[in-house]
Each structure stands twice: as C-alpha cells, then as structure tokens.
Design a protein around this motif. Sequence first.
Motif, PDB file in Angstrom:
ATOM      1  N   GLY A 230      -6.813   0.876  10.181  1.00  0.00           N
ATOM      2  CA  GLY A 230      -8.238   1.138  10.104  1.00  0.00           C
ATOM      3  C   GLY A 230      -8.962   0.006   9.386  1.00  0.00           C
ATOM      4  O   GLY A 230      -8.720  -1.175   9.658  1.00  0.00           O
ATOM      5  N   ASP A 231      -9.855   0.349   8.454  1.00  0.00           N
ATOM      6  CA  ASP A 231     -10.622  -0.667   7.744  1.00  0.00           C
ATOM      7  C   ASP A 231      -9.767  -1.501   6.792  1.00  0.00           C
ATOM      8  O   ASP A 231     -10.196  -2.545   6.316  1.00  0.00           O
ATOM      9  N   TYR A 232      -8.518  -1.040   6.510  1.00  0.00           N
ATOM     10  CA  TYR A 232      -7.630  -1.809   5.648  1.00  0.00           C
ATOM     11  C   TYR A 232      -7.233  -3.138   6.292  1.00  0.00           C
ATOM     12  O   TYR A 232      -6.891  -4.085   5.581  1.00  0.00           O
TER      13      TYR A 232
ATOM     14  N   PHE B  54      -0.394   2.834  11.408  1.00  0.00           N
ATOM     15  CA  PHE B  54      -1.853   2.857  11.454  1.00  0.00           C
ATOM     16  C   PHE B  54      -2.343   4.269  11.168  1.00  0.00           C
ATOM     17  O   PHE B  54      -2.886   4.941  12.046  1.00  0.00           O
ATOM     18  N   ASN B  55      -2.153   4.731   9.942  1.00  0.00           N
ATOM     19  CA  ASN B  55      -2.532   6.104   9.609  1.00  0.00           C
ATOM     20  C   ASN B  55      -4.041   6.340   9.723  1.00  0.00           C
ATOM     21  O   ASN B  55      -4.480   7.475   9.917  1.00  0.00           O
ATOM     22  N   LYS B  56      -4.838   5.272   9.605  1.00  0.00           N
ATOM     23  CA  LYS B  56      -6.288   5.395   9.767  1.00  0.00           C
ATOM     24  C   LYS B  56      -6.750   4.856  11.117  1.00  0.00           C
ATOM     25  O   LYS B  56      -7.952   4.693  11.329  1.00  0.00           O
ATOM     26  N   GLY B  57      -5.816   4.609  12.015  1.00  0.00           N
ATOM     27  CA  GLY B  57      -6.182   4.167  13.352  1.00  0.00           C
ATOM     28  C   GLY B  57      -5.839   2.714  13.625  1.00  0.00           C
ATOM     29  O   GLY B  57      -5.829   1.878  12.721  1.00  0.00           O
ATOM     30  N   SER B  58      -5.542   2.412  14.888  1.00  0.00           N
ATOM     31  CA  SER B  58      -5.150   1.062  15.292  1.00  0.00           C
ATOM     32  C   SER B  58      -6.254   0.313  16.024  1.00  0.00           C
ATOM     33  O   SER B  58      -6.067  -0.848  16.404  1.00  0.00           O
TER      34      SER B  58
ATOM     35  N   ASP C 158       1.403  -2.969   4.903  1.00  0.00           N
ATOM     36  CA  ASP C 158       0.387  -1.948   5.116  1.00  0.00           C
ATOM     37  C   ASP C 158       0.831  -0.928   6.151  1.00  0.00           C
ATOM     38  O   ASP C 158       1.355  -1.276   7.209  1.00  0.00           O
TER      39      ASP C 158
ATOM     40  N   ILE D 169      -1.573   1.690   6.569  1.00  0.00           N
ATOM     41  CA  ILE D 169      -2.824   2.439   6.649  1.00  0.00           C
ATOM     42  C   ILE D 169      -3.627   2.082   7.896  1.00  0.00           C
ATOM     43  O   ILE D 169      -4.071   2.950   8.634  1.00  0.00           O
TER      44      ILE D 169
ATOM     45  N   HIS E 122       0.834  -1.195   0.000  1.00  0.00           N
ATOM     46  CA  HIS E 122       0.000   0.000   0.000  1.00  0.00           C
ATOM     47  C   HIS E 122       0.875   1.254   0.000  1.00  0.00           C
ATOM     48  O   HIS E 122       1.991   1.257   0.521  1.00  0.00           O
TER      49      HIS E 122
ATOM     50  N   GLN F  89      -9.198   4.999  -4.796  1.00  0.00           N
ATOM     51  CA  GLN F  89     -10.500   5.672  -4.782  1.00  0.00           C
ATOM     52  C   GLN F  89     -11.415   5.182  -5.904  1.00  0.00           C
ATOM     53  O   GLN F  89     -12.632   5.352  -5.834  1.00  0.00           O
TER      54      GLN F  89
END
Length: 327
Positions: free
Chosen positions: A220-222, A241-245, A216, A218, A151, A197
């Motif tokens: 989150g949902d990834y 974890f750019n979208k959260g852990s 990865d 990212i 990613h 996207q």
Amino acid sequence: MLPESIRTIEMREPGKADVLETGTRPIPQPASDEVLIKVIAAGVNGPDLVQRRGHYPPPKGASDLLGLEVSGEIVAVGADVADWSTGDLVCALTNGGGYAEYVTVHGAHCLPIPEGVDPVDAAGLPETYFTVWSNLFLDHTPAANALLLAHGGAGGIGSTAIQLGKLNGMSVLTTCADDASIAFCTDIGADRAINYQDEDFVAVARDMGGANLILDTIGGDYVARNIKASAPDARIVQLAFNKGSRMEIDLMPIMLKRLTFTGSTLRSRPEAFKSRVAADLRDRVWSSFQTGQLKPMTHTIFSFDEAVASHKMMEQAQHHGKILLKP
C-alpha cells in the motif's frame, strides 16, 4: 508400525477461520527423494491464512493441506535420500501438508533441530528463516553498521529479521503496533522500535542515516514511504501486500537513489533453490542457536482442535513471534 490413516486439519471451503476442522486421510507415502515425518508441531504462517481465504493455491503436486513448516521425527526415508535416517529429529520446510500428524518432505529441505532448541519450538523456524535469509542475506553481505528497516517486528518474519540483522552486524529499526510489541522487539535486539501510529518511520530512518535494507510485508502506501526512507543504493524487499499491491507512486527516486526493489514468494521457488537455502542456513546460521545469538520465538502453542483460534490470533496480530499447532 505406521498407521494407515492420520489426523489432519482440513478446509471445508475457502473462507474465514471457522472453515477449519479436523479430518482424517491415508498416511502419505514418501517419494524417492522425500522423507516421512511424524509431526511434533507445525507453524502457523501468513500464507496459510491467504490459502485458507482461497487466494494462494498450492503448487502443482503439493498437498492441498495447509502448513508450510514442521518439526518431527523421520519415520521413513525414500530410496534416494542419503543424509537422513529413521529416528532423526528435524525441522523442515514443506510445500504444504504440515497441518497433519504425518507429512512428506523433500529430504534436502530438512534441517537438524538446533542444539538447545526444544523440538516443539523448532517447528517455528523453517518458514521464516528460509524466507528472511534467502531474501536478505543469501548472496548479499551487508556493510558494517548498515541499517535494516524491518516492518512488523513482533511477527514471525519481523522477529526473525531483527535477529538475523543483528547477527550480521546491522543496526535494526522496526515498526510496531503497541508498547508491548516495542518492548518485545527491543528485547530481541532491535536498536530502535517505534509505534507506527505515533512516529513516522520515514523521519526516524532518515535521522538514522537512511535504511540500507528494507523488509516490508505491508505494501500500500508503505511502498512509496519505504522509497523515501531508503539510503542511496538501498535494497527494498517486498514479501507481502497486507495493505494492497496496487498503488500509484513516483518511480523517479528509484533511479536517482539507485535503489533495488525486489520481492519473492518462497513456496513456488524450485526445489534446488530451497535446498541451497537449507544448506546455507545449516552452514552459516544454525550454530548461532547453540551460542544463544539466535532464539526461537514461540508465542502460543495450540492443539489441532484449536486451529480456528490459532488463525484468529494471527489475523488479529495478537502474537509476538510464532504461533504453533501441536497434533
């Protein structure tokens, strides 16, 4: 003669990029197992931004200055260092302190600047190559034509993963944010680069037989989507974890597919481990720069006075490859 004081990039306090400013400090003194490097350039990396925000404190005994990789000239050598001499040009992984005119580094965490690589560009090699190699390929040999899903292929970690994946005979799928990033990733070897996207990487990976190895940053949902995109017996490596852990996911597919889900941070690993990674890179990877199979990926070089701009560029994901700072 070495100076008594050196120029640095300091943090006034944790916060946004604007907290960065130039400063001065006494020149650091190398311990018996360290070398002192006069910095040619330093790499800007994601962990620098996290530390600047106050969420990634340096390990005990490490410099509080940002900067996890440099290139430069060795100007002093500790008593127990046998492999390096003053005058040697190296690139090196640091525990911090790279945003300065001089930095001390463990001698075994230095590597020669690869033949054919500009010394400035070499500053962008250690952090990503140590990270990607140690997590994906150290003690792991991918099967022929295995699929790597990396990613964020246009960033420093992603572009390094693409190149090392191809070097190890893998097919590479990567996700990007725009057409320019897609072109960049395919130019450096990705077999398939998609705009996340517009296309679902899970469907694309499944059409390609499922990913055998996933890198990865990212989160989150990834996390759940990576599990869906993986082939049986795949390994998923989480580096950020750019979208959260924190998320809720069904772990049953990990058992049914016999998946390995792992992750690590490099900075806190023991010195002996980093020394082992450096030796493996030197033995198995570094010569590929000379043959042209690997290339440094410098996007922009900023001066120390432009440190704020360098961090803003990384935060806005406006780069393809590495961002560097030059004293």
